[in-house]
Each structure stands twice: as structure tokens, then as C-alpha cells.
Design a protein around this motif. Structure first.
Motif, PDB file in Angstrom:
ATOM      1  N   ALA A  36      -7.013  42.017  46.125  1.00 47.00           N
ATOM      2  CA  ALA A  36      -6.215  43.700  45.173  1.00 47.00           C
ATOM      3  C   ALA A  36      -6.405  44.666  46.100  1.00 47.00           C
ATOM      4  N   VAL A  37      -6.880  44.187  47.330  1.00 43.20           N
ATOM      5  CA  VAL A  37      -7.093  45.318  48.434  1.00 43.20           C
ATOM      6  C   VAL A  37      -5.773  44.944  49.168  1.00 43.20           C
ATOM      7  N   SER A  38      -5.711  43.928  49.814  1.00 46.41           N
ATOM      8  CA  SER A  38      -4.704  43.185  50.399  1.00 46.41           C
ATOM      9  C   SER A  38      -3.398  44.003  49.935  1.00 46.41           C
ATOM     10  N   ALA A  39      -2.827  43.477  48.579  1.00 45.36           N
ATOM     11  CA  ALA A  39      -1.830  43.540  48.477  1.00 45.36           C
ATOM     12  C   ALA A  39      -1.472  45.141  48.643  1.00 45.36           C
ATOM     13  N   ALA A  91     -12.100  64.747  50.865  1.00 47.30           N
ATOM     14  CA  ALA A  91     -12.166  64.152  52.992  1.00 47.30           C
ATOM     15  C   ALA A  91     -11.398  63.523  53.061  1.00 47.30           C
ATOM     16  N   ALA A  92     -11.026  61.845  52.767  1.00 46.28           N
ATOM     17  CA  ALA A  92     -11.092  60.834  52.865  1.00 46.28           C
ATOM     18  C   ALA A  92      -9.618  61.135  54.047  1.00 46.28           C
ATOM     19  N   VAL A  93      -8.464  61.903  53.020  1.00 47.43           N
ATOM     20  CA  VAL A  93      -7.278  61.717  52.501  1.00 47.43           C
ATOM     21  C   VAL A  93      -7.249  62.815  54.081  1.00 47.43           C
ATOM     22  N   GLU A  94      -8.271  64.116  54.566  1.00 47.81           N
ATOM     23  CA  GLU A  94      -8.152  64.772  55.543  1.00 47.81           C
ATOM     24  C   GLU A  94      -8.603  63.816  56.961  1.00 47.81           C
ATOM     25  N   SER A 103      -9.792  52.010  54.400  1.00 45.03           N
ATOM     26  CA  SER A 103      -9.777  51.979  53.128  1.00 45.03           C
ATOM     27  C   SER A 103     -11.290  52.784  52.565  1.00 45.03           C
ATOM     28  N   VAL A 104     -11.480  53.279  51.226  1.00 45.39           N
ATOM     29  CA  VAL A 104     -13.209  53.509  51.137  1.00 45.39           C
ATOM     30  C   VAL A 104     -12.710  53.484  49.178  1.00 45.39           C
ATOM     31  N   ARG A 110     -11.227  51.903  44.369  1.00 41.25           N
ATOM     32  CA  ARG A 110     -10.629  52.008  45.970  1.00 41.25           C
ATOM     33  C   ARG A 110      -9.227  52.457  46.478  1.00 41.25           C
ATOM     34  N   GLN A 111      -9.508  53.348  47.717  1.00 32.22           N
ATOM     35  CA  GLN A 111      -8.497  53.886  48.136  1.00 32.22           C
ATOM     36  C   GLN A 111      -7.693  52.974  49.736  1.00 32.22           C
ATOM     37  N   VAL A 112      -6.767  52.755  50.003  1.00 30.15           N
ATOM     38  CA  VAL A 112      -6.317  52.487  50.631  1.00 30.15           C
ATOM     39  C   VAL A 112      -5.492  53.649  51.798  1.00 30.15           C
ATOM     40  N   LEU A 113      -6.248  54.127  52.781  1.00 27.96           N
ATOM     41  CA  LEU A 113      -5.598  55.266  53.414  1.00 27.96           C
ATOM     42  C   LEU A 113      -4.441  54.517  54.701  1.00 27.96           C
ATOM     43  N   VAL A 114      -2.939  54.781  55.012  1.00 31.41           N
ATOM     44  CA  VAL A 114      -2.390  54.356  56.848  1.00 31.41           C
ATOM     45  C   VAL A 114      -2.025  55.340  57.228  1.00 31.41           C
ATOM     46  N   SER A 115      -2.469  55.365  58.239  1.00 34.26           N
ATOM     47  CA  SER A 115      -1.518  56.796  58.838  1.00 34.26           C
ATOM     48  C   SER A 115      -1.032  56.088  58.976  1.00 34.26           C
TER      49      SER A 115
END
Length: 438
Positions: A36-39, A91-94, A103-104, A110-115
Motif C-alpha cells: 500500500a505504501v509503495s502504491a 508538522a510533517a508537511v512543514e 513517510s509518517v 500513513r502519509q507519504v511525503l514527496v518533496s
């Protein structure tokens, strides 16, 4: 034994199954989460080029299209505080806007963050949120399959163990049945060697033992028959002497004794030739009364008071008349042999639900030794062969009865013979145990 083997296999198989299924179940959960996280990561990375090269309105349309499909919910944040998508900044977005991708875990998934760096409108961050349902999609179904597989393995193990135990218990059960048949006098019983080699050896040894017992009994019966035939000659001479006596009470008594002795010898021969012949019954009251009449003369000569309690109604016991006579004579003979002159004795015959009881008690000193030791042949004490009580006991045991020793109300000896009634003997499926022949 089968139950214990089954429990042992259940415990062993359960431990082995749990040792494999628990790690496998955790691995299934980890794979589902990783999938799920990979997708979600792939979905977020697919928007990097759009965010880096397009304006915000185009990015907003693309985010709406991506979020409308099945999968992770996507949101794009810009460094000036604007966003495209439903997620709220945290805070994770900042931290992600500062140029980090990670990811957090959150409260609901779970939230996956890509900069994204180098976008026309400044740094941006793509956030893809995966719910707990998506993280564990298919895990419960896989766990149910693993549980069913484990139960199937345990059931198969128990089935195999039960079949194996049955192959071991069946010959042991047969050995037990054969042993019981031998103990009840069925010397034709034989065990079929089966099962493991150790059990087959036991079955073979039991068969050899049964054959040896049959051989010994056959030899004993032949010896008793030969001895009885040898008694024929002196018995014939004794009869001729008795017939030569003049008529009168003494001559008649001696001739009756010779007749009784001849009948006893004839019965010994018959029993040794036909050991399995069922015992015939007799009227116990008449036999006891006849023997008391015989011993009353000696009781009067030795100044013994004799108390007799016999029922008026006939009482039948499952024992031949001559054997009952021998048993009564043995018990009364012990009273005269082991108590001083003038000692009173009592004879009581009664019938109850357990059978027919014959009690012979006296006012003498009682048993000088352990009563149980008196029942062994040859241990009757000084001046005694020990055969009197054994004769009485053998007569009772032969038809399923018993002999008990105790104390009379006056402190003397008391011997109780218990005989089953003929109906009880015929209704019983168990023949009496083996006893001495002759």
C-alpha cells in the motif's frame, strides 16, 4: 492410550504450526503495508513532473483526477501556504517543504511525503495519505486461510496419530481379552501376534504360557486319575471287609462310610476326565443336617454343646452334594481337632440376596495366627496339614463363592462359606477361576 497420543500430537503439531504461522502472519501484514505504501509513493511521484512544470490550476485539476480514482488520497502543498487537495497541513508537511521526502504514521493511516524542488512557484510537497483499511487490505483474509491451513495440519496429524495408536492399542486390547479368558478357565484362548514387534513377542509368550498351563493341568488330572485308580484295589478290599461285618449299627455305619468314599473316588475320576462339566446343585439344608447328625455322636462324647440354625425351606446351592459334604466335614473336623473338649460350636445356614451362607463358629481360643495364612496349603500350623480350610475354600471358589475367616461373638473362630444360588451361576457369563483339581 489413543487419547493420550492424540493429545500429544495436538500439542506438538500446535506448537510447530504456531512457530511457522505467527511469523508468516506478521510477514503477510508487513507485505500488505509495504504494497500500500509503495502504491501511494508511486502515485505521489507520478505528480512530481506536473507540479514542477505546470501552473497551480493545472496541478489542482490533476490532483482532483488522481484522488478521484481508487488508492491514496493526494494533496499538494506550496511553500506560500496554498494547497491543492483535502489534506490539512501539519508538522510533517512543514518538514517536507524544507526539502525532505519521507513517510509518517498518523492516527488513521500513513502519509507519504514527496518533496518537489525547482517548481515555478517555489518549493512544493506532494502528500499521499493511505488509510488503515488500505494498509491492511487482504490481511484478514490471508490470516483466515493460514488459520484454516493450521487447523487442517493439526487435524491430519491427529488422524494419523489415531490410526497409529489404533494399530498399537488393538493388539494390546486383544491381549487383555485373552488374558481375562485364560484367568476364567478358558485355556483354548490364544492371541494373534500383531502390531509392533514388542507386542508380537508378548502375544507369542502369552500363547506359550497358555499352552504350558494346559499341559500342566492335563498332567495333574492324569496324576489324580492314576492315583484314584490305584485306590480302587484297597477300596475293594475295604468293601469286602465291610460286607463281611454282621448286621447292626456299627456295620451299617462302616458300610455307609465305604460307599461315600467310593463315590468320592469315582467323582475324582469323573472330574479329571471331564473337567469342564458344569457343576450340579444340591439341597444344602439336607446335606448340612445329615453331616450334623453324623458329628453329633462325637460332639456328645466330647461334651460339646451344638447349636444348629437351619431353615425349614429347601435351599439349593450350585455345588455337588459330595463336595458340600466334604466342605462341611472339613469345617466341623477343624472344630473338633483344634478346640478342647467341652467347647461349644454353632452351625448356621441362611440365604440372602448375595447367595447362601454357611457359618461354623466355636467358643474356642480363635485363630492363633493370621487367618489369611491358614488358607495356604501346608501352613495350617503345628499338627495341621492346612488342607481342611483349603478343601472348603476350593469347593466354594469352584462355583464362584468364597471363604471368609473371622471371630465369633464369643471370641472364637468363625468360618463363613458363601455359595451362589444356581440361578446366579447360570446367569453369570464368567466361569470360575482355575483352582486345584481333584
Amino acid at each position: 492410550m489413543r487419547k493420550r497420543l492424540a493429545l500429544l500430537v495436538v500439542a506438538t503439531t500446535s506448537l510447530v504450526t504456531l512457530a511457522f504461522l505467527i511469523p508468516l502472519a506478521l510477514l503477510v501484514q508487513m507485505v500488505a503495508e509495504y504494497r500500500a505504501v509503495s502504491a501511494a509513493t508511486l502515485r505521489a511521484e507520478s505528480l512530481v513532473s506536473v507540479v514542477a512544470a505546470s501552473d497551480r490550476s493545472t496541478v489542482g485539476l490533476t490532483v482532483d483526477q488522481v484522488s478521484a480514482g481508487n488508492g491514496a488520497e493526494v494533496t499538494v502543498f506550496w511553500s506560500d501556504g496554498t494547497q491543492a487537495g483535502p489534506a490539512r497541513p501539519n508538522a510533517a508537511v512543514e518538514l517536507g517543504l524544507a526539502g525532505r521526502s519521507f513517510s509518517v504514521d498518523t492516527a488513521n493511516g500513513r502519509q507519504v511525503l514527496v518533496s518537489v524542488q525547482g517548481a515555478p512557484d517555489g518549493p512544493a510537497l506532494i502528500a499521499a495519505f493511505v488509510t488503515d483499511h488500505d494498509l491492511h487490505r487482504g490481511v484478514l483474509h490471508a490470516w483466515l486461510i493460514l488459520t484454516g491451513l493450521g487447523l487442517l495440519l493439526i487435524g491430519a496429524g491427529v488422524l494419523v496419530a489415531d490410526r497409529l495408536a489404533h494399530s498399537m492399542v488393538r493388539p494390546i486390547t486383544e491381549l487383555s481379552r485373552v488374558s481375562l479368558r485364560l484367568s476364567r478357565g478358558d485355556l483354548s484362548a490364544r492371541a494373534t501376534p500383531a502390531g509392533p514387534s514388542e507386542i508380537r513377542d508378548v502375544a507369542t509368550a502369552l500363547n506359550h504360557l497358555a499352552e504350558r498351563i494346559r499341559q500342566l493341568l492335563r498332567e495333574e488330572r492324569e496324576s489324580a486319575a492314576d492315583l484314584s485308580h490305584r485306590l480302587r484295589t484297597p477300596l475293594t478290599a475295604l468293601r469286602l471287609d465291610a460286607e463281611a461285618l454282621p448286621a447292626g449299627p456299627d456295620g451299617d455305619r462302616i458300610r455307609d462310610d465305604v460307599d461315600r468314599l467310593e463315590r468320592a473316588v469315582s467323582r475324582v475320576i469323573a472330574e479329571t476326565r471331564r473337567p469342564d462339566e458344569p457343576a450340579a446343585g444340591c439341597e444344602a439344608g439336607r446335606i448340612v443336617r445329615t453331616r450334623l447328625d453324623f458329628w453329633s455322636a462325637l460332639a456328645e462324647d466330647t461334651d460339646r454343646r451344638m447349636s444348629v440354625d437351619l431353615p425349614d425351606a429347601p435351599i439349593t446351592v450350585a455345588l455337588p452334594a459330595d463336595e458340600l459334604e466334604a466342605a462341611v466335614d472339613a469345617l466341623l473336623g477343624n472344630v473338633f481337632a483344634h478346640t478342647p473338649d467341652g467347647t461349644a460350636f454353632a452351625v448356621k445356614l441362611r440365604r440372602d440376596t448375595s447367595g447362601v451362607r454357611l457359618e461354623v463358629s466355636d467358643d474356642g481360643p480363635g485363630f492363633a495366627t493370621d487367618p489369611d495364612a491358614l488358607l495356604d496349603r501346608g501352613t495350617g500350623g503345628k499338627g495341621s496339614s492346612g488342607l481342611g480350610l483349603d478343601i472348603a475354600r476350593s469347593a466354594a471358589v469352584r462355583v464362584g463363592g468364597e471363604l471368609q475367616l473371622g471371630s465369633s461373638p464369643t471370641g472364637g473362630a468363625q468360618v463363613t462359606l458363601t455359595f451362589p444360588i444356581p440361578e446366579q451361576v447360570s446367569a453369570s457369563s464368567n466361569p470360575p477361576p482355575l483352582g486345584p483339581t481333584g
